[in-house]
Design a protein around this motif. Structure first.
Motif, PDB file in Angstrom:
ATOM      1  N   VAL A  18      -5.992   3.183 -18.018  1.00 29.36           N
ATOM      2  CA  VAL A  18      -6.235   2.189 -16.977  1.00 29.36           C
ATOM      3  C   VAL A  18      -5.504   2.544 -15.689  1.00 29.36           C
ATOM      4  CG1 VAL A  18      -5.988  -0.239 -16.364  1.00 29.36           C
ATOM      5  CG2 VAL A  18      -6.601   0.388 -18.695  1.00 29.36           C
ATOM      6  N   ILE A  19      -4.217   2.794 -15.761  1.00 33.20           N
ATOM      7  CA  ILE A  19      -3.426   3.079 -14.558  1.00 33.20           C
ATOM      8  C   ILE A  19      -3.324   4.591 -14.387  1.00 33.20           C
ATOM      9  CG2 ILE A  19      -1.218   2.776 -13.417  1.00 33.20           C
ATOM     10  CD1 ILE A  19      -0.849   0.215 -14.987  1.00 33.20           C
ATOM     11  N   THR A  20      -4.127   5.107 -13.480  1.00 25.97           N
ATOM     12  CA  THR A  20      -4.134   6.536 -13.173  1.00 25.97           C
ATOM     13  C   THR A  20      -3.903   6.711 -11.676  1.00 25.97           C
ATOM     14  OG1 THR A  20      -6.520   6.545 -12.789  1.00 25.97           O
ATOM     15  CG2 THR A  20      -5.780   6.990 -15.041  1.00 25.97           C
ATOM     16  N   VAL A  21      -3.887   7.958 -11.235  1.00 27.15           N
ATOM     17  CA  VAL A  21      -3.715   8.253  -9.812  1.00 27.15           C
ATOM     18  C   VAL A  21      -4.859   7.644  -9.004  1.00 27.15           C
ATOM     19  CG1 VAL A  21      -3.599  10.109  -8.127  1.00 27.15           C
ATOM     20  CG2 VAL A  21      -2.405  10.340 -10.297  1.00 27.15           C
ATOM     21  N   THR A  22      -6.051   7.715  -9.535  1.00 32.51           N
ATOM     22  CA  THR A  22      -7.220   7.164  -8.841  1.00 32.51           C
ATOM     23  C   THR A  22      -7.116   5.642  -8.705  1.00 32.51           C
ATOM     24  OG1 THR A  22      -8.550   8.940  -9.765  1.00 32.51           O
ATOM     25  CG2 THR A  22      -9.732   7.058  -8.854  1.00 32.51           C
ATOM     26  N   THR A  23      -6.668   4.980  -9.762  1.00 32.66           N
ATOM     27  CA  THR A  23      -6.518   3.530  -9.715  1.00 32.66           C
ATOM     28  C   THR A  23      -5.477   3.121  -8.683  1.00 32.66           C
ATOM     29  OG1 THR A  23      -7.016   3.457 -12.073  1.00 32.66           O
ATOM     30  CG2 THR A  23      -6.067   1.477 -11.104  1.00 32.66           C
ATOM     31  N   LEU A  24      -4.344   3.812  -8.661  1.00 31.81           N
ATOM     32  CA  LEU A  24      -3.295   3.492  -7.694  1.00 31.81           C
ATOM     33  C   LEU A  24      -3.763   3.774  -6.267  1.00 31.81           C
ATOM     34  CD1 LEU A  24      -0.176   4.871  -9.587  1.00 31.81           C
ATOM     35  CD2 LEU A  24      -0.757   2.488  -9.182  1.00 31.81           C
ATOM     36  N   GLY A  25      -4.494   4.865  -6.072  1.00 34.11           N
ATOM     37  CA  GLY A  25      -5.013   5.178  -4.744  1.00 34.11           C
ATOM     38  C   GLY A  25      -6.018   4.157  -4.258  1.00 34.11           C
ATOM     39  N   ALA A  48       0.827  -1.199   0.000  1.00 31.98           N
ATOM     40  CA  ALA A  48       0.000   0.000   0.000  1.00 31.98           C
ATOM     41  C   ALA A  48       0.867   1.258   0.000  1.00 31.98           C
ATOM     42  CB  ALA A  48      -0.925   0.003   1.214  1.00 31.98           C
ATOM     43  N   ALA A  49       1.923   1.259   0.799  1.00 26.89           N
ATOM     44  CA  ALA A  49       2.811   2.422   0.832  1.00 26.89           C
ATOM     45  C   ALA A  49       3.463   2.643  -0.526  1.00 26.89           C
ATOM     46  CB  ALA A  49       3.876   2.226   1.904  1.00 26.89           C
ATOM     47  N   LEU A  50       3.867   1.566  -1.179  1.00 22.95           N
ATOM     48  CA  LEU A  50       4.462   1.681  -2.503  1.00 22.95           C
ATOM     49  C   LEU A  50       3.461   2.231  -3.515  1.00 22.95           C
ATOM     50  CD1 LEU A  50       6.870   1.117  -4.382  1.00 22.95           C
ATOM     51  CD2 LEU A  50       5.922  -1.156  -4.726  1.00 22.95           C
ATOM     52  N   LEU A  51       2.228   1.753  -3.463  1.00 26.00           N
ATOM     53  CA  LEU A  51       1.197   2.247  -4.375  1.00 26.00           C
ATOM     54  C   LEU A  51       0.910   3.726  -4.135  1.00 26.00           C
ATOM     55  CD1 LEU A  51      -1.257  -0.776  -4.374  1.00 26.00           C
ATOM     56  CD2 LEU A  51       0.120   0.037  -6.297  1.00 26.00           C
ATOM     57  N   ALA A  93       1.365   6.759  -6.735  1.00 19.94           N
ATOM     58  CA  ALA A  93       0.257   7.671  -7.020  1.00 19.94           C
ATOM     59  C   ALA A  93       0.700   9.124  -6.824  1.00 19.94           C
ATOM     60  CB  ALA A  93      -0.940   7.359  -6.128  1.00 19.94           C
ATOM     61  N   LEU A  94       1.491   9.380  -5.791  1.00 17.63           N
ATOM     62  CA  LEU A  94       1.983  10.735  -5.553  1.00 17.63           C
ATOM     63  C   LEU A  94       2.895  11.190  -6.678  1.00 17.63           C
ATOM     64  CD1 LEU A  94       2.234  13.176  -3.654  1.00 17.63           C
ATOM     65  CD2 LEU A  94       4.159  12.005  -2.579  1.00 17.63           C
ATOM     66  N   ILE A  95       3.790  10.308  -7.115  1.00 17.30           N
ATOM     67  CA  ILE A  95       4.691  10.659  -8.212  1.00 17.30           C
ATOM     68  C   ILE A  95       3.900  10.915  -9.496  1.00 17.30           C
ATOM     69  CG2 ILE A  95       6.501   9.738  -9.721  1.00 17.30           C
ATOM     70  CD1 ILE A  95       7.632   8.325  -7.207  1.00 17.30           C
ATOM     71  N   PHE A  96       2.919  10.061  -9.775  1.00 14.82           N
ATOM     72  CA  PHE A  96       2.088  10.258 -10.966  1.00 14.82           C
ATOM     73  C   PHE A  96       1.345  11.588 -10.878  1.00 14.82           C
ATOM     74  CE2 PHE A  96       3.438   6.385 -12.276  1.00 14.82           C
ATOM     75  CZ  PHE A  96       2.602   5.617 -13.076  1.00 14.82           C
ATOM     76  N   GLU A  97       0.843  11.935  -9.691  1.00 14.03           N
ATOM     77  CA  GLU A  97       0.104  13.187  -9.523  1.00 14.03           C
ATOM     78  C   GLU A  97       1.013  14.388  -9.720  1.00 14.03           C
ATOM     79  OE1 GLU A  97      -3.000  15.751  -8.933  1.00 14.03           O
ATOM     80  OE2 GLU A  97      -3.150  13.571  -9.052  1.00 14.03           O
ATOM     81  N   ALA A 114      -6.192   0.989  -5.255  1.00 21.06           N
ATOM     82  CA  ALA A 114      -5.461  -0.248  -4.966  1.00 21.06           C
ATOM     83  C   ALA A 114      -4.729  -0.140  -3.631  1.00 21.06           C
ATOM     84  CB  ALA A 114      -4.476  -0.545  -6.090  1.00 21.06           C
ATOM     85  N   GLY A 115      -4.191   1.043  -3.328  1.00 20.14           N
ATOM     86  CA  GLY A 115      -3.536   1.254  -2.040  1.00 20.14           C
ATOM     87  C   GLY A 115      -4.506   1.130  -0.882  1.00 20.14           C
ATOM     88  N   LEU A 116      -5.689   1.695  -1.031  1.00 17.49           N
ATOM     89  CA  LEU A 116      -6.700   1.582   0.021  1.00 17.49           C
ATOM     90  C   LEU A 116      -7.159   0.139   0.205  1.00 17.49           C
ATOM     91  CD1 LEU A 116      -8.844   4.760  -0.659  1.00 17.49           C
ATOM     92  CD2 LEU A 116      -7.325   4.330   1.282  1.00 17.49           C
ATOM     93  N   LEU A 117      -7.256  -0.612  -0.889  1.00 19.28           N
ATOM     94  CA  LEU A 117      -7.604  -2.023  -0.788  1.00 19.28           C
ATOM     95  C   LEU A 117      -6.544  -2.780   0.003  1.00 19.28           C
ATOM     96  CD1 LEU A 117      -9.311  -4.506  -1.601  1.00 19.28           C
ATOM     97  CD2 LEU A 117      -7.879  -4.636  -3.654  1.00 19.28           C
ATOM     98  N   CYS A 118      -5.274  -2.496  -0.256  1.00 11.55           N
ATOM     99  CA  CYS A 118      -4.196  -3.167   0.481  1.00 11.55           C
ATOM    100  C   CYS A 118      -4.212  -2.787   1.957  1.00 11.55           C
ATOM    101  CB  CYS A 118      -2.844  -2.833  -0.146  1.00 11.55           C
ATOM    102  SG  CYS A 118      -2.585  -3.626  -1.731  1.00 11.55           S
TER     103      CYS A 118
END
Length: 56
Positions: free
Chosen positions: A26-33, A6-9, A13-17, A35-39
């Motif tokens: 498909v892989i956007t800041v929202t998707t990474l966030g 989760a920390a890695l995701l 997400a921060l770097i992408f933002e 996935a991080g919340l799911l972890c």
């Protein structure tokens, strides 16, 4: 383990933002966030924390 993922995701997400990046649609800041919340949720549920070594 899920907390580390989760920390890695969240870092990705921060770097992408900051950089304004997206990998396709498909892989956007929202998707990474998400996935991080799911972890984080899986980590708080205790999934993957109760392993034991094999006993002979």
């Amino acid at each position: 383990m899920f907390a580390l993922v989760a920390a890695l995701l969240f870092v990705l997400a921060l770097i992408f933002e900051i950089a304004g990046l997206a990998v396709g649609s498909v892989i956007t800041v929202t998707t990474l966030g998400t996935a991080g919340l799911l972890c984080v949720a899986l980590h708080l549920m205790g999934v993957g924390a109760g392993w034991t070594p094999l006993k002979k």
